[in-house]
Structures are given as C-alpha cells and as structure tokens.
Design a protein around this motif. Structure first.
Motif, PDB file in Angstrom:
ATOM      1  N   ALA A   1     -48.720 -54.094 -32.687  1.00 35.11           N
ATOM      2  CA  ALA A   1     -49.214 -53.632 -31.393  1.00 35.11           C
ATOM      3  C   ALA A   1     -49.164 -54.757 -30.376  1.00 35.11           C
ATOM      4  CB  ALA A   1     -50.649 -53.123 -31.531  1.00 35.11           C
ATOM      5  N   GLY A   2     -48.748 -54.421 -29.174  1.00 35.41           N
ATOM      6  CA  GLY A   2     -48.697 -55.400 -28.101  1.00 35.41           C
ATOM      7  C   GLY A   2     -47.433 -56.231 -28.077  1.00 35.41           C
ATOM      8  N   ARG A   3     -46.504 -56.015 -29.009  1.00 33.38           N
ATOM      9  CA  ARG A   3     -45.339 -56.881 -29.079  1.00 33.38           C
ATOM     10  C   ARG A   3     -44.006 -56.170 -28.860  1.00 33.38           C
ATOM     11  NH1 ARG A   3     -47.648 -61.508 -29.648  1.00 33.38           N
ATOM     12  NH2 ARG A   3     -49.196 -61.866 -31.221  1.00 33.38           N
ATOM     13  N   ASP A   4     -43.924 -54.866 -29.039  1.00 37.14           N
ATOM     14  CA  ASP A   4     -42.650 -54.154 -28.985  1.00 37.14           C
ATOM     15  C   ASP A   4     -42.272 -53.799 -27.550  1.00 37.14           C
ATOM     16  OD1 ASP A   4     -40.349 -52.846 -29.626  1.00 37.14           O
ATOM     17  OD2 ASP A   4     -41.330 -51.086 -30.455  1.00 37.14           O
ATOM     18  N   MET A   5     -41.760 -54.779 -26.818  1.00 40.42           N
ATOM     19  CA  MET A   5     -41.413 -54.573 -25.411  1.00 40.42           C
ATOM     20  C   MET A   5     -39.931 -54.299 -25.189  1.00 40.42           C
ATOM     21  SD  MET A   5     -44.147 -54.814 -23.423  1.00 40.42           S
ATOM     22  CE  MET A   5     -43.521 -55.295 -21.824  1.00 40.42           C
ATOM     23  N   ALA A   6     -39.109 -54.307 -26.228  1.00 43.79           N
ATOM     24  CA  ALA A   6     -37.665 -54.100 -26.063  1.00 43.79           C
ATOM     25  C   ALA A   6     -37.374 -52.732 -25.468  1.00 43.79           C
ATOM     26  CB  ALA A   6     -36.970 -54.247 -27.409  1.00 43.79           C
ATOM     27  N   ASN A   7     -36.441 -52.695 -24.517  1.00 44.92           N
ATOM     28  CA  ASN A   7     -35.965 -51.465 -23.887  1.00 44.92           C
ATOM     29  C   ASN A   7     -37.102 -50.636 -23.285  1.00 44.92           C
ATOM     30  OD1 ASN A   7     -33.772 -49.856 -23.090  1.00 44.92           O
ATOM     31  ND2 ASN A   7     -34.164 -48.434 -24.752  1.00 44.92           N
TER      32      ASN A   7
ATOM     33  N   LYS B   1     -43.667 -48.542 -19.091  1.00 42.72           N
ATOM     34  CA  LYS B   1     -43.730 -47.203 -19.685  1.00 42.72           C
ATOM     35  C   LYS B   1     -42.880 -47.167 -20.936  1.00 42.72           C
ATOM     36  CE  LYS B   1     -44.163 -44.408 -15.492  1.00 42.72           C
ATOM     37  NZ  LYS B   1     -43.508 -43.338 -14.740  1.00 42.72           N
ATOM     38  N   LYS B   2     -43.490 -46.726 -22.023  1.00 41.94           N
ATOM     39  CA  LYS B   2     -42.747 -46.537 -23.267  1.00 41.94           C
ATOM     40  C   LYS B   2     -43.469 -45.474 -24.069  1.00 41.94           C
ATOM     41  CE  LYS B   2     -40.275 -48.998 -26.808  1.00 41.94           C
ATOM     42  NZ  LYS B   2     -39.806 -50.287 -27.265  1.00 41.94           N
ATOM     43  N   LYS B   3     -42.736 -44.491 -24.537  1.00 44.37           N
ATOM     44  CA  LYS B   3     -43.334 -43.369 -25.262  1.00 44.37           C
ATOM     45  C   LYS B   3     -44.122 -43.872 -26.473  1.00 44.37           C
ATOM     46  CE  LYS B   3     -42.329 -38.911 -27.222  1.00 44.37           C
ATOM     47  NZ  LYS B   3     -41.523 -37.747 -27.108  1.00 44.37           N
ATOM     48  N   GLY B   4     -45.353 -43.354 -26.598  1.00 45.45           N
ATOM     49  CA  GLY B   4     -46.199 -43.732 -27.711  1.00 45.45           C
ATOM     50  C   GLY B   4     -47.005 -44.997 -27.488  1.00 45.45           C
ATOM     51  N   TRP B   5     -46.861 -45.617 -26.324  1.00 42.77           N
ATOM     52  CA  TRP B   5     -47.547 -46.866 -26.024  1.00 42.77           C
ATOM     53  C   TRP B   5     -48.292 -46.730 -24.699  1.00 42.77           C
ATOM     54  CZ3 TRP B   5     -47.272 -50.827 -29.568  1.00 42.77           C
ATOM     55  CH2 TRP B   5     -46.301 -50.690 -30.556  1.00 42.77           C
ATOM     56  N   ALA B   6     -49.336 -47.502 -24.536  1.00 41.73           N
ATOM     57  CA  ALA B   6     -50.113 -47.512 -23.298  1.00 41.73           C
ATOM     58  C   ALA B   6     -50.161 -48.931 -22.755  1.00 41.73           C
ATOM     59  CB  ALA B   6     -51.527 -47.012 -23.554  1.00 41.73           C
TER      60      ALA B   6
ATOM     61  N   ALA C   1     -45.202 -61.550 -14.107  1.00 41.94           N
ATOM     62  CA  ALA C   1     -46.300 -60.676 -14.510  1.00 41.94           C
ATOM     63  C   ALA C   1     -46.040 -60.266 -15.946  1.00 41.94           C
ATOM     64  CB  ALA C   1     -46.382 -59.462 -13.596  1.00 41.94           C
ATOM     65  N   ASP C   2     -46.894 -60.701 -16.854  1.00 44.37           N
ATOM     66  CA  ASP C   2     -46.758 -60.363 -18.263  1.00 44.37           C
ATOM     67  C   ASP C   2     -47.589 -59.122 -18.560  1.00 44.37           C
ATOM     68  OD1 ASP C   2     -45.177 -62.597 -18.728  1.00 44.37           O
ATOM     69  OD2 ASP C   2     -46.895 -63.860 -19.125  1.00 44.37           O
ATOM     70  N   ALA C   3     -46.977 -58.185 -19.269  1.00 41.11           N
ATOM     71  CA  ALA C   3     -47.679 -56.962 -19.658  1.00 41.11           C
ATOM     72  C   ALA C   3     -47.676 -56.876 -21.181  1.00 41.11           C
ATOM     73  CB  ALA C   3     -46.980 -55.749 -19.055  1.00 41.11           C
ATOM     74  N   GLU C   4     -48.659 -56.169 -21.712  1.00 38.72           N
ATOM     75  CA  GLU C   4     -48.737 -55.994 -23.149  1.00 38.72           C
ATOM     76  C   GLU C   4     -48.902 -54.505 -23.455  1.00 38.72           C
ATOM     77  OE1 GLU C   4     -51.935 -57.146 -26.500  1.00 38.72           O
ATOM     78  OE2 GLU C   4     -51.066 -58.831 -25.410  1.00 38.72           O
ATOM     79  N   LEU C   5     -48.087 -54.000 -24.358  1.00 39.75           N
ATOM     80  CA  LEU C   5     -48.179 -52.608 -24.779  1.00 39.75           C
ATOM     81  C   LEU C   5     -49.156 -52.496 -25.937  1.00 39.75           C
ATOM     82  CD1 LEU C   5     -44.412 -51.610 -24.735  1.00 39.75           C
ATOM     83  CD2 LEU C   5     -46.178 -50.833 -23.167  1.00 39.75           C
ATOM     84  N   MET C   6     -49.929 -51.440 -25.925  1.00 36.54           N
ATOM     85  CA  MET C   6     -50.883 -51.166 -27.000  1.00 36.54           C
ATOM     86  C   MET C   6     -50.598 -49.770 -27.542  1.00 36.54           C
ATOM     87  SD  MET C   6     -52.504 -53.980 -26.804  1.00 36.54           S
ATOM     88  CE  MET C   6     -53.973 -53.831 -27.771  1.00 36.54           C
ATOM     89  N   ALA C   7     -50.691 -49.596 -28.848  1.00 37.63           N
ATOM     90  CA  ALA C   7     -50.476 -48.284 -29.457  1.00 37.63           C
ATOM     91  C   ALA C   7     -51.488 -47.291 -28.906  1.00 37.63           C
ATOM     92  CB  ALA C   7     -50.591 -48.384 -30.968  1.00 37.63           C
ATOM     93  N   GLU C   8     -51.009 -46.085 -28.539  1.00 37.87           N
ATOM     94  CA  GLU C   8     -51.905 -45.051 -28.008  1.00 37.87           C
ATOM     95  C   GLU C   8     -52.713 -44.432 -29.120  1.00 37.87           C
ATOM     96  OE1 GLU C   8     -50.090 -43.226 -24.011  1.00 37.87           O
ATOM     97  OE2 GLU C   8     -49.143 -42.472 -25.821  1.00 37.87           O
TER      98      GLU C   8
END
Length: 75
Positions: A2-8, A47-52, A68-75
């Motif tokens: 979580a928080g690491r999958d920023m590819a594409n 924006k990435k499906k399944g992530w917030a 600006a660094d952003a971090e994705l979190m599992a929804e």
C-alpha cells in the motif's frame, strides 16, 4: 505494498477553481511531469482504480520546477 504502486497512474493538475489544467501518466517509478504550467496555486490529484489518494497542494512559479509527492492507499 500500500502506498507504493504508482506506476501508470493518472495524475491531474487542478487549478483553484477545480478545473483540470493538465493530465499525465506516471512512469514505472511513479514519476510524472507537467510542462509549461502558469504560476499559481494548484492541487495534484492522482487516480487509479482500487486506490485512494488525497489531493496534494503545490505552488508553481513560471520557469521553475515544483514537486508534489502523492501516496496511494488501498481502498
């Protein structure tokens, strides 16, 4: 993890009125770039499906780079 999958990931640059100014896709390492941005206050939205993710504020100065660094979190 979580928080690491920023590819594409779709990344949007949003102005103070909520308008999308530019869109980009992140690289395999999660990097992205907007070019020729007018100076001002913006938010970076990912924006990435399944992530917030929460929008991140960024100030742009014409002719300079901003980050600006952003971090994705599992929804």
């Amino acid at each position: 993890g979580a928080g690491r999958d920023m590819a594409n990931t779709e990344v949007e640059l949003v102005d103070k009125d909520g308008n999308v100014v530019q869109r980009a896709r992140s690289t395999r390492s999660g990097q992205y770039r907007f070019k020729n941005v007018d100076g001002g206050e913006y938010q970076v939205r990912v924006k990435k499906k399944g992530w917030a993710a929460a929008p991140k504020p960024v100030s742009a100065v014409a002719g300079e780079e901003a980050q600006a660094d952003a971090e994705l979190m599992a929804e």
